[in-house]
Every structure is written in C-alpha cells, then in structure tokens.
Design a protein around this motif. Structure first.
Motif, PDB file in Angstrom:
ATOM      1  N   LEU A  49       0.837  -1.193   0.000  1.00  0.00           N
ATOM      2  CA  LEU A  49       0.000   0.000   0.000  1.00  0.00           C
ATOM      3  C   LEU A  49       0.877   1.251   0.000  1.00  0.00           C
ATOM      4  O   LEU A  49       1.843   1.338   0.759  1.00  0.00           O
ATOM      5  CB  LEU A  49      -0.922   0.014   1.218  1.00  0.00           C
ATOM      6  N   LYS A  63      -9.096   3.925   3.411  1.00  0.00           N
ATOM      7  CA  LYS A  63      -8.615   3.076   2.309  1.00  0.00           C
ATOM      8  C   LYS A  63      -8.605   3.821   0.982  1.00  0.00           C
ATOM      9  O   LYS A  63      -7.794   3.550   0.102  1.00  0.00           O
ATOM     10  CB  LYS A  63      -9.495   1.826   2.202  1.00  0.00           C
ATOM     11  N   SER A  68      -2.787   0.174  -4.173  1.00  0.00           N
ATOM     12  CA  SER A  68      -1.892  -0.982  -4.188  1.00  0.00           C
ATOM     13  C   SER A  68      -0.978  -0.913  -5.412  1.00  0.00           C
ATOM     14  O   SER A  68      -1.437  -0.645  -6.518  1.00  0.00           O
ATOM     15  CB  SER A  68      -2.709  -2.278  -4.210  1.00  0.00           C
ATOM     16  N   ILE A  81       3.308  -2.021   4.729  1.00  0.00           N
ATOM     17  CA  ILE A  81       2.012  -2.689   4.871  1.00  0.00           C
ATOM     18  C   ILE A  81       1.652  -3.337   3.546  1.00  0.00           C
ATOM     19  O   ILE A  81       1.544  -2.654   2.520  1.00  0.00           O
ATOM     20  CB  ILE A  81       0.919  -1.693   5.286  1.00  0.00           C
ATOM     21  N   ASP A  86      -4.414  -7.182   6.851  1.00  0.00           N
ATOM     22  CA  ASP A  86      -5.595  -6.617   7.517  1.00  0.00           C
ATOM     23  C   ASP A  86      -5.278  -5.185   7.943  1.00  0.00           C
ATOM     24  O   ASP A  86      -4.415  -4.950   8.794  1.00  0.00           O
ATOM     25  CB  ASP A  86      -5.974  -7.462   8.734  1.00  0.00           C
ATOM     26  N   PHE A  87      -5.975  -4.219   7.347  1.00  0.00           N
ATOM     27  CA  PHE A  87      -5.733  -2.820   7.677  1.00  0.00           C
ATOM     28  C   PHE A  87      -6.457  -2.466   8.966  1.00  0.00           C
ATOM     29  O   PHE A  87      -7.610  -2.863   9.152  1.00  0.00           O
ATOM     30  CB  PHE A  87      -6.209  -1.922   6.533  1.00  0.00           C
ATOM     31  N   LEU A 103       3.323   2.896   2.738  1.00  0.00           N
ATOM     32  CA  LEU A 103       2.709   2.998   4.058  1.00  0.00           C
ATOM     33  C   LEU A 103       3.487   2.096   5.008  1.00  0.00           C
ATOM     34  O   LEU A 103       3.524   0.874   4.831  1.00  0.00           O
ATOM     35  CB  LEU A 103       1.242   2.577   3.988  1.00  0.00           C
ATOM     36  N   LEU A 108       2.388   4.919  11.489  1.00  0.00           N
ATOM     37  CA  LEU A 108       0.966   4.814  11.817  1.00  0.00           C
ATOM     38  C   LEU A 108       0.767   4.894  13.322  1.00  0.00           C
ATOM     39  O   LEU A 108       1.583   4.394  14.096  1.00  0.00           O
ATOM     40  CB  LEU A 108       0.390   3.488  11.300  1.00  0.00           C
TER      41      LEU A 108
END
Length: 226
Positions: A49, A63, A68, A81, A86-87, A103, A108
């Motif tokens: 991502l 999202k 992607s 990531i 699983d976000f 990302l 984060l």
C-alpha cells in the motif's frame, strides 16, 4: 598424354576446396540459428500500500487515500504494509506522507496520540514555548511544521564579549549584540494550534518549538537575557 597426373590434380583441387568449405562452416555461425541469450533472473514481486495522494500529518487514514502497487520483494521497506494485510480500523499518520510513499507501520498511530502535541514530539526532543510579537513572529507567517532560527539581542555592556560565542556568530549594531541561539528548529504549535494546514498569516503570542534538551536550556537562558 597421360591421364593419371591430371586425375590426381583434379582430385587434389576437389579435396582442397572441400576442406576450405568445411573449415568456414565450422568457424562462421549459422545465419539461421537463433542467438543464444542468457535467461534473466526472475524478480519476485509483491503488492504493498502506498499513498494515492499527499496525506497531511495526523490525518485519519481511509482506504480511499491508498492504492496498491507492485514492489520488488528484495527492496521491500521495513515495516511496509502489504496490500492483502488486515488494515487497522482506525489509524492516523505520524508524519506527512507524499504521494507514492509506502505505508509503513512506524508512521501509523492507532491511538490518536498524534492529535495531541505530546504525540507530535519526536522521542528525545522537548517542546518549549517562546513569547513572540508581530515582528519577531515574522508577521504571523510562521506556521506549525515550519523550520526557523532563533536569535537573541542583548544590550551591549561591559560583559558583551563574554556573552558572545564568537566573532563569526556575533554581530554588533550600535549598543546591541545579536547572535543566534538555535538554528533550523521545527515549529510544533502556534498559540494553541498545532495543525500544519493553516492558511494565511496568524498573529500569535507564543510559538512552541521542538528542541533538544540542550536547546531547551539555551532558550531558557536566552529568554532571561534578551
């Protein structure tokens, strides 16, 4: 006339021509043969991502703000990531992200701490507020996220030379000594706001800077002198 020598001579010519032809056939490549090319190693790829557009610090990530892309596995950034991972249901950015930037888990925040001033301070750094006026605050155009220099102005007296760090950093103007205290420090907040997307001039009374512990002491000392 005897025919024996003539036959021997003819056979010699034929055999010699055949030898030359065979030699050239072995030495020259076949024009119809396909060239031999070494097979290139297959690069293994994965999907990660990245930011679809610029994302400001402290933003709640959706999202739709991500996309992607294929990325070489051998050059995968640490903490990237993956697209099929699983976000988290709620995540904020710890810093500004440019479009196309991967990302990373380290950028984060799942708790929302980046929405507070304490969450915006880098580990080991300190937040120190200084009083500014319209002239020292660059007419209100200093905003969170900017980088600034802090200078002090001291009345020139008998101890003027002792206060100066060196002639290369010190300047005289009449009865005032000017010298730098800190250089290239980050502005964390202006008054009570630490959002980086403010627009236009914002006259303020205090500016909070992100400094090292030594820088905090230098600012404290400078505020008592000048």
């Amino acid at each position: 006339m005897k025919t024996g020598p003539m036959i021997s001579l003819g056979l010699s010519i034929v055999l010699g021509a055949g030898a030359v032809w065979l030699g050239r056939s072995y030495m020259m490549p076949d024009a119809n043969a396909a060239p031999s090319v070494a097979a290139a190693p297959v690069m293994q790829m994965t999907s990660i991502l990245v930011a679809a557009s610029d994302i400001e610090s402290g933003s709640l990530i959706d999202k739709a703000m991500l996309k992607s892309v294929d990325w070489p596995k051998a050059a995968l950034p640490e903490g990237a990531i993956l697209a099929d991972a699983d976000f988290p249901p709620k995540a904020y950015t710890r810093g500004y992200m440019a479009a196309g930037e991967p990302l990373l888990a380290a950028k984060l925040d799942m708790t929302g701490a980046t929405l507070t001033l304490s969450g915006a301070i880098k580990p080991g750094m300190r937040a120190v507020a200084i009083v500014v006026k319209n002239d020292t605050g660059v007419a209100g155009f200093v905003l969170p996220g900017d980088r600034v220099d802090v200078n002090e102005f001291i009345p020139r007296g008998a101890d003027g030379n002792e206060l100066a760090r060196g002639s290369e950093e010190m300047r005289y103007s009449g009865n005032v000594i000017a010298r730098p205290v800190l250089k290239n420090v980050t502005v964390l907040a202006v008054d009570q706001s630490f959002e980086s997307d403010l627009e236009g001039a914002r006259p303020s009374n205090t500016v909070t800077l992100e400094v090292t512990p030594e820088g905090a002491l230098a600012l404290g000392a400078a505020s008592q002198r000048g």
